[in-house]
Design an enzyme around this catalytic site. Structure first.
Site, PDB file in Angstrom:
ATOM      1  CE  LYS A  34      -2.395   1.716   3.747  1.00  0.00           C
ATOM      2  NZ  LYS A  34      -2.348   3.184   3.788  1.00  0.00           N
ATOM      3  CG  ASP A  61      -4.898   4.558   1.395  1.00  0.00           C
ATOM      4  OD1 ASP A  61      -6.027   4.975   1.108  1.00  0.00           O
ATOM      5  OD2 ASP A  61      -4.490   4.424   2.561  1.00  0.00           O
ATOM      6  CE  LYS A  63      -7.991   6.905   3.572  1.00  0.00           C
ATOM      7  NZ  LYS A  63      -6.561   6.568   3.585  1.00  0.00           N
ATOM      8  CG  ASP A  66     -11.811  17.835  -6.780  1.00  0.00           C
ATOM      9  OD1 ASP A  66     -12.760  18.599  -7.076  1.00  0.00           O
ATOM     10  OD2 ASP A  66     -10.652  18.238  -6.645  1.00  0.00           O
ATOM     11  CB  THR A 117     -11.310   4.152  11.787  1.00  0.00           C
ATOM     12  OG1 THR A 117     -10.045   4.419  11.197  1.00  0.00           O
ATOM     13  CG2 THR A 117     -11.940   2.953  11.145  1.00  0.00           C
ATOM     14  NE  ARG A 209       1.807   1.867  13.106  1.00  0.00           N
ATOM     15  CZ  ARG A 209       0.922   2.575  13.799  1.00  0.00           C
ATOM     16  NH1 ARG A 209       1.343   3.447  14.690  1.00  0.00           N
ATOM     17  NH2 ARG A 209      -0.369   2.413  13.614  1.00  0.00           N
TER      18      ARG A 209
END
Ligand code: C5P
Length: 232
Positions: A34, A61, A63, A66, A117, A209
């Site tokens: 990603k 990624d 997002k 517009d 989230t 991570r």
């Protein structure tokens, strides 16, 4: 539909850091990674071409959100980079999502973010003025995403069953917030193990991570991949 490789979140600030990380893996190990805003804006579109040239798959990624025409044109550019999957904000609307699909073409997967989230129900009510529960809003956006012809959504592993119930089994649920048992949770609030995510029906898991910050990233990756696939 289910992807056998965990998607590795390349949350690094520079091309050099990505190269150093990817160089650790044997050449024949083809990853699904990603690339997010930090890396894309810092390293430029070349980072996508570089990762693709090594034979890896890329979920970009960014997002997008517009007006439909702008998103359509931007998606056409991303399609040329050879991305395997990318995303938009469902809040941009059905017309915007349809335009995104048109610009991207049929090949790459296109998914949507519903409610971030980081948004609480209180924030959603006060700021967005959406007077329903967070869960209802997520499910509503998921249905609209499917209506617009997209492949799925980014969601919490805890939402997968309900999203599939209001869309369809083959509607992709891509879930971050994954932690193998015993690993540090970091700033994630509601986490799930790879095995549990598989059991509840996630199609793709995103892991950052626990792999990128591990002392032995390759071993950490293999362990998570094995745990994810053990359920198959
Ligand atoms: O390091 P960690 O495994 O927490 O990384 C998860 C990745 O997924 C990060 O790139 C993060 O921005 C992303 N993400 C997330 N939760 C969401 C959406 C995206 O953790 N709801």
């Amino acid at each position: 539909m289910r992807e056998s490789r965990p998607i590795v979140a390349l949350d690094f600030p520079s091309f050099e850091a990505v190269k150093e990380f990817l160089d650790r893996f044997p050449q024949e190990e083809k990853l699904y990674v990603k690339i997010g805003m930090e890396l894309y804006y810092g390293a430029g579109p070349e980072i996508v071409s570089y990762v693709k040239s090594l034979g890896h798959s890329v979920f970009l990624d960014l997002k997008l959100h517009d007006i439909p025409n702008t998103v359509k044109s931007a998606m056409a550019v991303l399609a040329k980079l050879g991305v395997d999957m990318t995303n938009v904000h469902a809040a941009g609307g059905v017309e915007m999502m349809k335009a995104a699909r048109e610009g991207l073409g049929k090949g790459p997967k296109l998914i949507a973010v519903t409610q971030l989230t980081s948004t609480s129900e209180e924030q959603m009510r006060d700021f967005q003025n959406i007077q329903t529960s967070l869960e209802e809003s997520v499910l509503h956006y998921a249905q609209k995403t499917q209506e617009a012809g997209l492949d799925g959504v980014v969601c919490s592993a805890h939402e997968v069953a309900k999203i599939k119930a209001v869309t369809s089994e083959d509607f992709i649920c891509l879930t971050p917030g994954i932690r193998p048992a015993g690993s540090s949770v970091g700033d994630q609030k509601r986490v799930m193990t790879p095995a549990d995510a598989y059991r509840i029906g996630s199609d793709y898991i995103v892991v950052g991570r626990p792999i990128t910050q591990a002392e032995e990233p390759v071993a950490a990756y293999q362990a998570i991949k094995a745990e994810w696939n053990a359920q198959a």
